[in-house]
Design a protein around this motif. Structure first.
Motif: not given
Length: 160
Positions: A118, A123-124, A126-127
């Motif tokens: 990620k 990463k963003y 999946n936040d």
């Protein structure tokens, strides 16, 4: 550029994903194998992947499902499953694999790696604290990056 491709690109941007974000994932995947790799080459490969009709269809389908889940417009139990990005659902990965397949088997390993790590935009996406639903989009973005990485690797193998 077709209306479908224009819509796919627009929808990506509306959901906070730029071509450059995806190109950074390509760079992350390929820079250690291509020491002179430039981000512009990564962008070109991302653009070529998105130019494929099956990729555009996956983008539009996935984003639409994410938006419907975000708005609470799906019937149960699908609403909760997609909204919560339940681990055993797997259809989001299946849609992404239709993109990964375009440039051969190297795409599978690239996709699996970014899906697990990620990095960057993933990463963003999946936040969950943002309130946005990106159940499909995170996998689609990872798949586009994996396919673009595969395309780059295949082209480099033919020119180096």
């Amino acid at each position: 550029m077709s209306k479908i491709e224009q819509a796919a690109r627009k929808w990506l941007e509306e959901r906070g994903v730029t071509i450059e974000d995806i190109a950074e994932l390509v760079y992350y995947l390929q820079s250690k194998y291509h020491p002179n790799l430039q981000i512009e080459e990564c962008i070109r490969n991302v653009d070529r992947v998105i130019a494929k009709r099956e990729v555009q269809n996956a983008i539009l389908t996935g984003i639409q499902l994410d938006k419907l889940a975000e708005s609470g417009l799906l019937d149960e139990p699908l609403q909760t499953t997609i909204k919560n990005d339940e681990g055993l659902y797997g259809i989001d990965e299946i849609l992404a694999l239709s993109i990964v397949n375009i440039y051969g088997s190297i795409g599978f390993t690239n996709y699996g790696y970014v899906d697990k790590e990620k990095p960057g935009i993933l990463k963003y996406l999946n936040d969950k604290s943002s309130g946005k639903c990106h159940t499909f989009l995170d996998d689609i973005v990872g798949a586009i990056a994996a396919a673009a990485s595969s395309r780059l690797a295949h082209r480099a193998a033919n020119t180096e």
